[in-house]
Design an enzyme around this catalytic site. Structure first.
Site, PDB file in Angstrom:
ATOM      1  N   GLU A  60      49.671   9.647  11.327  1.00 29.48           N
ATOM      2  CA  GLU A  60      48.637   8.635  11.558  1.00 29.48           C
ATOM      3  C   GLU A  60      49.287   7.324  11.955  1.00 29.48           C
ATOM      4  OE1 GLU A  60      48.843  10.706   8.984  1.00 29.48           O
ATOM      5  OE2 GLU A  60      47.123  12.004   9.420  1.00 29.48           O
ATOM      6  N   HIS A 129      38.768  13.989   1.206  1.00 31.46           N
ATOM      7  CA  HIS A 129      37.898  14.187   2.375  1.00 31.46           C
ATOM      8  C   HIS A 129      36.554  13.498   2.161  1.00 31.46           C
ATOM      9  CE1 HIS A 129      40.615  17.685   2.218  1.00 31.46           C
ATOM     10  NE2 HIS A 129      40.624  17.624   3.518  1.00 31.46           N
TER      11      HIS A 129
HETATM   12  C1  LIG Z   1      47.933  12.599   6.027  1.00 31.42           C
HETATM   13  C2  LIG Z   1      47.111  13.779   6.455  1.00 31.42           C
HETATM   14  N1  LIG Z   1      46.731  13.882   7.747  1.00 31.42           N
HETATM   15  C3  LIG Z   1      45.960  14.903   8.142  1.00 31.42           C
HETATM   16  C4  LIG Z   1      45.555  15.862   7.264  1.00 31.42           C
HETATM   17  C5  LIG Z   1      44.639  16.999   7.703  1.00 31.42           C
HETATM   18  N2  LIG Z   1      45.347  18.276   7.707  1.00 31.42           N
HETATM   19  C6  LIG Z   1      45.324  19.094   6.642  1.00 31.42           C
HETATM   20  S1  LIG Z   1      46.284  20.430   6.841  1.00 31.42           S
HETATM   21  C7  LIG Z   1      46.728  19.974   8.405  1.00 31.42           C
HETATM   22  C8  LIG Z   1      47.680  20.817   9.189  1.00 31.42           C
HETATM   23  C9  LIG Z   1      49.005  20.967   8.500  1.00 31.42           C
HETATM   24  O1  LIG Z   1      49.814  21.879   9.172  1.00 31.42           O
HETATM   25  P1  LIG Z   1      51.241  22.283   8.630  1.00 31.42           P
HETATM   26  O2  LIG Z   1      51.942  21.091   8.082  1.00 31.42           O
HETATM   27  O3  LIG Z   1      51.926  23.045   9.686  1.00 31.42           O
HETATM   28  O4  LIG Z   1      50.931  23.218   7.371  1.00 31.42           O
HETATM   29  P2  LIG Z   1      50.179  24.632   7.345  1.00 31.42           P
HETATM   30  O5  LIG Z   1      48.720  24.337   7.181  1.00 31.42           O
HETATM   31  O6  LIG Z   1      50.471  25.354   8.589  1.00 31.42           O
HETATM   32  O7  LIG Z   1      50.703  25.329   6.132  1.00 31.42           O
HETATM   33  C10 LIG Z   1      46.115  18.756   8.743  1.00 31.42           C
HETATM   34  C11 LIG Z   1      46.251  18.072  10.030  1.00 31.42           C
HETATM   35  C12 LIG Z   1      45.988  15.719   5.926  1.00 31.42           C
HETATM   36  N3  LIG Z   1      45.651  16.616   4.978  1.00 31.42           N
HETATM   37  N4  LIG Z   1      46.756  14.684   5.553  1.00 31.42           N
END
Ligand SMILES: Cc1ncc(C[n+]2csc(CCOP(=O)(O)OP(=O)(O)O)c2C)c(N)n1
Ligand SMILES: [Mg+2]
Lengths: 337, 417
Positions: A60, A129
């Site tokens: 972000e 959320h």
């Molecule tokens: C600071 C923040 N930004 C955005 C999100 C929304 N979000 C939740 S999971 C995710 C994807 C994460 O992907 P990754 O790190 O590859 O982990 P995976 O879900 O594949 O295990 C996002 C964008 C969040 N939880 N926290």
């Protein structure tokens, strides 16, 4: 005219802005190919190409910081923070940079950009959320803060925000994306397709920032609301049968004090309602302004109905979310006070 | 020449480079560019070797199980057939739990769920390499740490159901567990925050002259957060006793890993800029995950500082119960994933060792499913999000502070609690 949800109205505003002005670029997490986790940017990459609509790394801080650089170059970035609850890594860029660049450089550099973020509760999203961080933006000199409550306003206000020469934080109550929600979670979901505010003008139009809307006129008490709380206020008024005037602020900074003053001079009473926590919430600012400007018109103390001063809970969501009943009780108390 | 290019009137206009994944919906997956070293081909450095002595390991993939199910090469460790059977059981428990909880979410018994399908080996094998007292700082996709660590599954389900016995009193969204006694730090919904906290915890162990180590966890997408950079700087500077795990399951919701990785060859190679020994491992190979974890844990415990481990794996399911991956990735991609399925691969190895059979496996699947179902029954007897006695609104006011300040007490009374 087209029947739109708040999501499709926001998507449509992006589309028209990108069509009109090739300096508008749109990016954020999952915003490009997929069109956003809430689909607010669906189809934009396909239509305008990856040069103008693309996926961002999950940073972000990076999203806002790079948008500031683009704005300095002369673009108009419209960026999405996936949930308002995830804006904190970007807070330094928003507060110390975007908000102040015009002032500190004497307009040598400016920062025309829109930072969109879904906010608020009502979806069992727990503490990450569901937050309503509007007061963290209204407290900052140099930012404008907007929160629409329906598809027509969402489109007009987003287009106004994109035209604005300064950074605008655009908060989208996600519980309203698909339909108005009055806090009665046990009742079936109402959709925008059955609502007059879901009938949206197809053409480009602007709803000026800094103008509130009177949603219901009345004589007995003024209710200051925004976002989801507009519908909670409507439900509370209907259930108590009080002849209240309901104002949807729409823009928190700059604030439409004139509409507020006109109303309170008439009713002499004021109840403020928001989802955000109480202490130092935007309601405190509103109460102070009303007291400063309208003290001699008041017949009762200004009252507040807000989220509690706790982290937003998961299972206790409906204990937290201000209900029509809680607001109704406060309205009656104010009338008797 | 360079000067000429800079001033040439014919210089091509720039355009923004946005990386694209190999396989969008309707396309055929093609992993032919994906280089997979032979099992056993990657050397095993001494635990006191420096980052410079193992630069290649950030660009290769450590693998133990070959395609015939044999364990080969320098990373073969000391797991007995019984240890392996236990590992298989952990992974099967995790998969059965995922299946049941996904269904429960669909039935409206909870609001949300996140599964591990395809990634079971990563957290299940890692946990076995830790000791009591060590601390994981996990993301939402490492429930295998709890299962392999012996945490009662019923408690996990109680949390998911936000029922009366939920250890977190309904405050947190499903799967954001906390279990200090089991070396499992409270999961945050905000990506990345835990990574630098883990480094701080590890530094504290050094400050107090203990021998506990920390394990930080993040996904491929989450590595883009600033906290990960901060964590690498601090871990490098203070030689913190920590294992820094990056689970590269190829996807971050709809965003492929190339968006977070950029032009760097691998996520592991990020560590080189910080002088941190960095390796990649086949995340679907239980034996390889265990061996690499054990090696990195040993390095940390003996004062040789941080290690970065990138697990190369694949998120076979949706991101969460709210996600439908068919909108953004080819439906055949999972089946074409060249590193296979972790449960299947460990099963083949055990069969190869004559310690297991196809029949025994089918039977075990049924047993594990029965076990999970009966735990689920117990949890549901206490309640679900929509049945039983949910946590009270009073729980929401408690625990904000150790002692409730007057303003909150007043609000709690106003709320009727
Ligand atoms: C600071 C923040 N930004 C955005 C999100 C929304 N979000 C939740 S999971 C995710 C994807 C994460 O992907 P990754 O790190 O590859 O982990 P995976 O879900 O594949 O295990 C996002 C964008 C969040 N939880 N926290
Ligand atoms: Mg991932």
């Amino acid at each position: 005219m087209t029947q739109m949800t708040m999501i499709s109205a926001i998507q449509n505003a992006h589309d028209l802005a990108m069509e009109k002005d090739d300096r508008v670029v749109v990016f954020g997490e999952d915003v490009g190919f997929f069109g956003g986790v809430f689909r607010c940017t669906a189809g934009l990459q396909e239509k305008y190409g990856k040069n103008r609509c693309f996926d961002a790394p999950i940073s972000e801080n990076g999203i806002v910081g790079s948008a500031i650089g683009m704005a300095a170059y002369g673009l108009k970035p419209v960026i999405e923070i996936q949930f308002a609850d995830y804006m904190y890594p970007a807070y330094d860029q928003i507060v110390s940079e975007a908000a102040r660049i015009r002032h500190r450089s004497n307009a040598d550099f400016t920062c025309p950009m829109v930072i969109r973020m879904p906010c608020g509760g009502g979806i069992f999203g727990g503490q990450t959320h569901s937050q309503s961080p509007e007061a963290l933006f209204t407290h900052v000199a140099g930012l404008k803060t907007v929160m629409p409550s329906n598809p027509i306003d969402a489109k007009g206000l987003l287009l106004a925000a994109i035209e604005d020469p300064d950074p605008v934080v655009f908060l989208e109550p996600k519980r309203l994306y698909n339909g108005p929600f009055d806090g009665h979670h046990e009742k079936p979901i109402v959709s925008w397709s059955k609502h007059e505010l879901g009938v949206v003008e197809d053409d480009y139009y602007i709803t000026p920032l800094g103008t509130a809307a009177v949603k219901r006129s009345g004589e007995a008490v003024t209710i200051l609301s925004y976002g989801t709380m507009v519908y909670v206020a409507e439900a509370a008024v209907e259930e108590t049968g009080v002849d209240a005037e309901i104002i949807d602020l729409r823009t928190l900074v700059p604030l439409d004090l004139e509409t507020i003053a006109t109303s309170i001079k008439k009713t002499g009473r004021c109840v403020i309602v928001h989802e955000a926590t109480k202490t130092s919430g935007f309601g405190a600012e509103l109460a102070a302004l009303v007291q400063e400007d309208l003290f001699y018109h008041l017949e009762a103390p200004v009252a507040r109905v807000t989220g509690w001063d706790t982290p937003y809970p998961h299972a206790q969501e409906w204990d937290y979310f201000p209900s029509p009943q809680r607001l109704g009780e406060k309205i009656i108390e104010t009338l008797e006070g | 020449m360079a000067d000429l290019a800079l001033s040439s009137p014919e210089i091509a206009p720039l355009k923004l480079h946005v990386p694209e994944p190999g396989c969008r919906p309707g396309e055929t997956p093609d992993f032919s560019d994906f280089e997979i070293p032979r099992a056993g081909a990657v050397p095993k450095p001494a635990i006191d070797a420096s980052a410079d002595d193992m630069l290649d390991l950030a660009f290769s993939i450590i693998r133990v199980l070959n395609k015939d199910g044999e364990a080969v090469g320098p990373w073969v460790d000391d797991l007995s057939p019984d240890d392996l059977k236990l590992g298989l059981r952990h992974m099967m428990l995790l998969r059965a739990y995922d299946t049941r909880m996904m269904t429960a979410q669909r039935q409206g018994k909870t609001s949300f769920f996140m599964q591990h399908r395809g990634e079971e080996a990563v957290s299940c094998a890692f946990q076995v390499a830790l000791k009591k007292g060590d601390m994981n700082f996990p993301t939402y996709r490492q429930a295998g740490l709890l299962i392999a660590g012996g945490y009662p599954m019923e408690k996990m389900m109680n949390q998911i159901y936000s029922n009366e016995a939920d250890p977190l009193h309904g405050r947190q969204m499903p799967v954001l567990f906390s279990a200090k006694e089991y070396g499992f730090f409270s999961i945050s919904g905000n990506l990345g925050t835990q990574y630098i906290q883990a480094v701080g915890w590890a530094m504290a162990s050094a400050i107090r002259h203990d021998n506990k180590i920390a394990a930080a966890w993040v996904g491929d997408g989450g590595t883009a957060e600033g906290d990960i950079h901060s964590a690498m700087v601090f871990a490098s500077t203070y030689k913190a006793p920590i294992v820094m795990n990056i689970v590269n399951n190829q996807w971050a919701i709809s965003t492929f890993q190339g968006i977070a990785r950029g032009g760097a060859g691998t996520f592991a190679s990020r560590g080189h800029g910080f002088g941190i020994p960095s390796v990649r491992v086949d995340g679907n190979d239980y034996l390889a995950v265990y061996a690499v974890a054990k090696w990195a844990v040993l390095r940390a415990r003996n004062g040789f500082g941080p290690t970065i481990i990138e697990y190369v794996t694949y998120r076979a399911g949706g991101h969460s119960s709210s996600d439908d991956p068919s909108a953004y990735r080819g439906s055949a991609e999972g089946a074409a994933w060249p590193l296979g399925d972790p449960i299947e691969r460990l099963k083949q190895h055990l069969i190869r060792l004559d310690a297991w059979s196809e029949e025994r496996h089918v039977q075990a699947e049924a047993e594990v499913m029965d076990e999970v179902k009966s735990i689920q029954k117990q949890a549901e007897a206490i309640g679900t999000l929509t049945s039983g006695h949910p946590p009270s609104g009073r729980d929401m006011f408690e625990g904000v502070y150790e002692t409730m300040p007057p303003h909150l007490l007043r609000q709690r009374r106003e709320a009727g609690y």
